[in-house]
Design an enzyme around this catalytic site. Sequence first.
Site, PDB file in Angstrom:
ATOM      1  N   THR B 165       3.230  -9.974   7.108  1.00 36.47           N
ATOM      2  CA  THR B 165       4.121 -10.456   6.056  1.00 36.47           C
ATOM      3  C   THR B 165       5.473 -10.778   6.663  1.00 36.47           C
ATOM      4  O   THR B 165       5.978 -10.011   7.478  1.00 36.47           O
ATOM      5  CB  THR B 165       4.313  -9.353   4.994  1.00 36.47           C
ATOM      6  OG1 THR B 165       3.065  -9.090   4.376  1.00 36.47           O
ATOM      7  CG2 THR B 165       5.349  -9.765   3.956  1.00 36.47           C
ATOM      8  N   VAL B 194      -4.752  -8.056  -3.434  1.00 32.55           N
ATOM      9  CA  VAL B 194      -3.300  -8.041  -3.340  1.00 32.55           C
ATOM     10  C   VAL B 194      -2.858  -6.864  -2.489  1.00 32.55           C
ATOM     11  O   VAL B 194      -3.375  -5.756  -2.640  1.00 32.55           O
ATOM     12  CB  VAL B 194      -2.681  -7.944  -4.753  1.00 32.55           C
ATOM     13  CG1 VAL B 194      -1.180  -7.725  -4.671  1.00 32.55           C
ATOM     14  CG2 VAL B 194      -2.974  -9.207  -5.545  1.00 32.55           C
ATOM     15  N   GLY B 195      -1.932  -7.113  -1.586  1.00 26.55           N
ATOM     16  CA  GLY B 195      -1.375  -6.044  -0.760  1.00 26.55           C
ATOM     17  C   GLY B 195      -0.037  -5.578  -1.312  1.00 26.55           C
ATOM     18  O   GLY B 195       0.263  -5.740  -2.495  1.00 26.55           O
ATOM     19  N   ASP B 196       0.789  -5.004  -0.433  1.00 30.31           N
ATOM     20  CA  ASP B 196       2.062  -4.444  -0.889  1.00 30.31           C
ATOM     21  C   ASP B 196       3.141  -5.498  -1.090  1.00 30.31           C
ATOM     22  O   ASP B 196       4.128  -5.239  -1.806  1.00 30.31           O
ATOM     23  CB  ASP B 196       2.575  -3.419   0.121  1.00 30.31           C
ATOM     24  CG  ASP B 196       2.869  -4.077   1.462  1.00 30.31           C
ATOM     25  OD1 ASP B 196       1.936  -4.658   2.055  1.00 30.31           O
ATOM     26  OD2 ASP B 196       4.029  -4.050   1.904  1.00 30.31           O
ATOM     27  N   THR B 216       5.614  -4.477   6.247  1.00 29.22           N
ATOM     28  CA  THR B 216       4.493  -5.306   6.675  1.00 29.22           C
ATOM     29  C   THR B 216       3.438  -4.367   7.245  1.00 29.22           C
ATOM     30  O   THR B 216       3.761  -3.289   7.740  1.00 29.22           O
ATOM     31  CB  THR B 216       4.923  -6.372   7.703  1.00 29.22           C
ATOM     32  OG1 THR B 216       3.780  -7.116   8.132  1.00 29.22           O
ATOM     33  CG2 THR B 216       5.577  -5.743   8.933  1.00 29.22           C
ATOM     34  N   GLY B 217       2.172  -4.774   7.145  1.00 30.20           N
ATOM     35  CA  GLY B 217       1.092  -3.921   7.624  1.00 30.20           C
ATOM     36  C   GLY B 217      -0.037  -3.886   6.618  1.00 30.20           C
ATOM     37  O   GLY B 217      -0.235  -4.844   5.861  1.00 30.20           O
ATOM     38  N   GLY B 219      -1.275  -3.277   3.411  1.00 26.81           N
ATOM     39  CA  GLY B 219      -0.650  -3.059   2.116  1.00 26.81           C
ATOM     40  C   GLY B 219      -1.258  -1.920   1.324  1.00 26.81           C
ATOM     41  O   GLY B 219      -0.557  -1.183   0.624  1.00 26.81           O
TER      42      GLY B 219
END
Lengths: 331, 331
Positions: B165, B194-196, B216-217, B219
Amino acid sequence: MSDSSPQKASHDQSTWASIATWRMAYEGMVKSSSGLEEGGQSGDAVERLIQEVEANPDYTSVGYGALPNREGEMEMDAAFMDGNSMALGAVAGIQHVLHPVSVARQLSRRHTSSFLVGQGATRYAQVSGFEMRNMLTDRARRRWELEAAKTTTPDSAGPYRGHDTVGAISLDMQGSMAVGTSTSGLFMKEPGRVGDSPLPGSGFYVDSAIGGAAATGLGEDIMKGCLSYRIVALMGSGLTPQEACDSAVYEFDDLLRNRYGKAGEISLIALSTRGEWGVATNVEFTFCTARKGEEIRILMANPDGKGGTRIEPVTEEWLQEYEHSLKAPIK
Amino acid sequence: MSDSSPQKASHDQSTWASIATWRMAYEGMVKSSSGLEEGGQSGDAVERLIQEVEANPDYTSVGYGALPNREGEMEMDAAFMDGNSMALGAVAGIQHVLHPVSVARQLSRRHTSSFLVGQGATRYAQVSGFEMRNMLTDRARRRWELEAAKTTTPDSAGPYRGHDTVGAISLDMQGSMAVGTSTSGLFMKEPGRVGDSPLPGSGFYVDSAIGGAAATGLGEDIMKGCLSYRIVALMGSGLTPQEACDSAVYEFDDLLRNRYGKAGEISLIALSTRGEWGVATNVEFTFCTARKGEEIRILMANPDGKGGTRIEPVTEEWLQEYEHSLKAPIK
């Protein structure tokens, strides 16, 4: 939050407890409490309580018979979190599924793709064998038709009325905690709109070593303050659930009015790993509590105007009027 | 977080500063820094920085030419938050839009329906006049075809590789702060995942009176800890950005390994209202910094294994290899 194992947390092994948002949680709390009394798990209690609300067509903001979006479609949000492992699952904008909370709980068991939105969420539920249903009852359609006929501009669609989330937190006799949420979101909402209910830290959070919290109200404002996480963090720093709720809700309500110029409806519930609960709200707000050896109660909370919360049992008159309103003609 | 007005916060009026995730933020940071130097707003700087990454087809995890889901479709997530008003906007699973961060920023100006997902988000962008584009470049399609040909089961689809991200936080000379994020999420992800990145408190958070953070990473693991909110709260309690990042990231990494049994990649950046920054990560992680009177820098962070972070400039060799990899044949 805390890196101690939840099993090591100070916990009265003989206690179970639950708290849930709104009067509508009552029937589900009765059913889920018998499970907790028999030694059942907090995750099962939370799911069962919320399923009961989702399946009841009389409750018009959650599940079957709830509030459609402005296109007349039901789009639902739900979440589930396990306070031992911190595993969580969530769905947003899911359609045609009777029990969104159960989809969220099953997603919480996956390491990736545990939060699904829109058609992806609906497809997952369908191929996973969850019960699909036309969630729009005759009453829900009638409600939508009347509102749609009135609506001449997007701004007059009145999305503010009706946006109650059922949120439930349980502690079981093993000291494990869980939280869940489910809602159809704002009535006449824009398609794709998501509130706080499926958002970790905003609509819900739980850590079995500390406690849990859940929110209901205008999601767009609740998420600006990450209020469920805030309350769990404050409990983790030593505040009681009531102190944590009062601090988080009234300070953030002040902050929003100062910085943003206004604040929508915000109501939070919290439960500690000792089975103590707390509530804070900037509007009239009903909730249900249960605890080993105590009667299941329906209570009403209001802000006391001095940074605290006034809590009292609901009156017989209020309950009668509420029950009447569930069956009243739609006009 | 704090109910003091952001204008009252202690702030060195002569300073502006930015921090952003990954090497890919560099060109956008160069462009956005000249705006901040000329007295421009933090919100404009954040949007401009992220737009630059979104429009660059060489950066394969954000915007144009990024990583498709397992169906070969590009689904993108983005968010924007204003640290003065706490207003935020977010999109998840949006398609065919060149600048998801700009859609999120425009949504942040609405009181309701500021978080849109799926087709509702795409439709909003389209009718609002945002630039639509086929986001799948030839290189992105080739990458997907090769991966899809290899994939025989959902588990072998390898969603772990590639989920970077771009997150950016800026402070302007008026003392205002903003944060934004944008990503295409996990390569070969399940549709709707969906991630973080679009989740307030998890992927991003900012309060101009305190500071901001972005993640980032993986999520799914970042959201279990609400890590961006956690870092801002720790800064609010008096920790420096570096102390806050170290505390939040390494304690939560430990907690996840103990409670959940494993932890995915987690990298966080933070910027205080004084223009000081901090970073913590459980993997090798590059980031960019800029500050009035200082050179724009590309730095590399690694966990030092003792609860802290080792930060050093990237080497010339690393930069050359990185630039080579952007144009390398896909195989």
